[in-house]
Enzyme design. Structure first.
Site, short mmCIF file in Angstrom:
data_model
loop_
_atom_site.label_atom_id
_atom_site.label_comp_id
_atom_site.label_asym_id
_atom_site.label_seq_id
_atom_site.Cartn_x
_atom_site.Cartn_y
_atom_site.Cartn_z
N ASP A 34 12.37 4.50 16.08
CA ASP A 34 12.75 3.68 14.31
C ASP A 34 12.50 2.72 14.83
O ASP A 34 12.96 1.74 15.25
CB ASP A 34 14.62 4.15 14.49
N ILE A 35 11.27 2.27 13.72
CA ILE A 35 10.19 1.15 13.36
C ILE A 35 11.33 0.20 13.43
O ILE A 35 11.14 -1.08 13.72
CB ILE A 35 9.06 1.40 12.68
N GLN A 38 15.29 -2.28 -3.83
CA GLN A 38 14.20 -2.01 -2.84
C GLN A 38 12.90 -2.96 -2.45
O GLN A 38 12.17 -2.38 -1.63
CB GLN A 38 13.62 -1.89 -3.98
N SER A 53 -2.64 0.62 2.48
CA SER A 53 -2.95 1.32 1.40
C SER A 53 -3.67 0.64 -0.02
O SER A 53 -3.96 -0.73 0.35
CB SER A 53 -1.52 1.27 0.27
N TYR A 57 6.72 -1.77 -2.78
CA TYR A 57 5.91 -0.96 -1.91
C TYR A 57 3.85 -1.74 -1.29
O TYR A 57 3.68 -2.34 -0.71
CB TYR A 57 5.36 0.40 -2.43
N THR A 76 4.46 -5.50 0.38
CA THR A 76 4.59 -4.66 1.43
C THR A 76 3.44 -5.19 2.49
O THR A 76 3.22 -4.70 3.30
CB THR A 76 5.77 -3.95 1.99
N LYS A 77 2.66 -3.58 1.71
CA LYS A 77 0.87 -3.59 2.29
C LYS A 77 0.25 -4.31 2.04
O LYS A 77 -0.57 -4.51 3.00
CB LYS A 77 0.82 -2.14 1.25
N VAL A 85 -2.57 10.68 -1.30
CA VAL A 85 -2.24 12.37 -0.19
C VAL A 85 -1.19 13.44 -0.85
O VAL A 85 0.08 11.84 -1.40
CB VAL A 85 -1.76 11.72 0.64
N THR A 123 2.57 14.01 -0.23
CA THR A 123 3.29 13.88 0.41
C THR A 123 4.40 13.22 -0.75
O THR A 123 4.29 13.26 -1.53
CB THR A 123 3.42 12.71 1.12
#
Length: 276
Positions: A62-63, A105, A139, A193, A196-197, A230, A232
């Site tokens: 669990d990172i 979030q 990303s 998101y 964070t990337k 991708v 997913t």
């Protein structure tokens, strides 16, 4: 000589599972460790690979849990005496129609995607052997999010001397601004998101610089990469790339042969270096 070993985080499905499969197909000369937070899902994934003719080893990770990262570190140290490939793939993203407040979030996504990646790196980097390869899955959204930052923030994120400590402070500032509802007024993008990337991409640049300074003679290469859009659970069914296609660049970077000098500290997409 100790057996070689590769670790892939978030490997029970999607791009992570495809990366494990890709390393096996590419003939990685050692054990490929598939990690996942959920033990049953991870073991099921390894069993599925075995039925396809690919051998992988499962280990729970669990990172966001420091003790979990340390248990993996101890396992690798005791069994292999080091680490040859680390692919930091694990991450999360909220759906567009998520009902959670943006501040929540931002906090959860940052804790996982950025600070989780950092925890694993800090735990496992001391094990990196000469000619090791590290791939942080970022990303193309990081590039887009960077363009939505204020000029002042863009300058900071492009600063070649930015420290890991200062980057962590910036990531924490975004979360606090998101929780206040003032992130856009303070020059931040409106994507948790993507921000964070940004962190993952810039962290990769910093980590590569530090590795060059501290272990420059060891031939270690570290890069961020974008798998592309991708198909997913995270990205949805309309994405143009299969998980196997998304795994191509991470596997390429992980399998760079000894003696290669480049890429290092770059953002790589479709095996090509991207401007930051």
């Amino acid at each position: 000589m100790s057996k070689k070993v590769a670790v892939v985080t978030g490997a029970n499905k999607g791009i992570g599972l495809a990366i494990v499969r890709g390393l096996c197909k590419a003939g990685f000369p050692g054990d490929v460790i598939a990690t996942a937070r959920n033990e049953k899902l991870g073991r099921d994934a390894v069993e599925m690979l075995r039925e396809e003719g690919f051998e992988a080893v499962f280990h729970q990770l669990d990172i966001v849990d420091q003790s979990s990262a340390e248990r993996l570190r101890d396992f690798l140290q005791n069994k292999y005496g080091g680490l040859d490939v680390l692919i930091n793939n694990a991450g999360i993203a909220y759906k567009h129609d998520a009902v959670e407040p943006f501040g929540e979030q931002a906090e959860v996504t940052m804790r996982t995607n950025f600070f989780g990646t950092l925890k694993v790196s800090r735990a496992l980097f001391p094990l990196l052997r000469p000619n090791a390869r590290v791939v942080n899955v970022s990303s193309f959204v990081s590039q887009r999010a960077l363009g939505q930052c204020s000029p002042q923030l863009q300058e900071k994120f492009r600063d070649l001397e930015l420290s890991e400590e200062d980057l962590c402070s910036l990531m924490e500032e975004f979360v606090k601004a998101a929780q206040r509802g003032s992130h856009q007024a303070e020059g931040w993008p409106s994507t948790a998101y993507g921000t964070t990337k940004i962190g993952v991409t810039v962290l990769s640049r910093i980590q590569a610089r530090v590795l060059t300074q501290t272990r420059g003679a060891d031939g270690i290469l570290l890069n961020a990469c974008c798998p592309g859009w991708v198909r997913t659970d995270m990205a949805g069914p309309k994405a143009p790339k299969s998980p196997e296609e998304g795994a191509e660049t991470p596997v390429y970077l992980a399998m760079l042969p000894p003696g290669e000098k480049s890429p290092h500290g770059q953002l790589v997409w479709d095996k090509a270096i991207q401007e930051w």
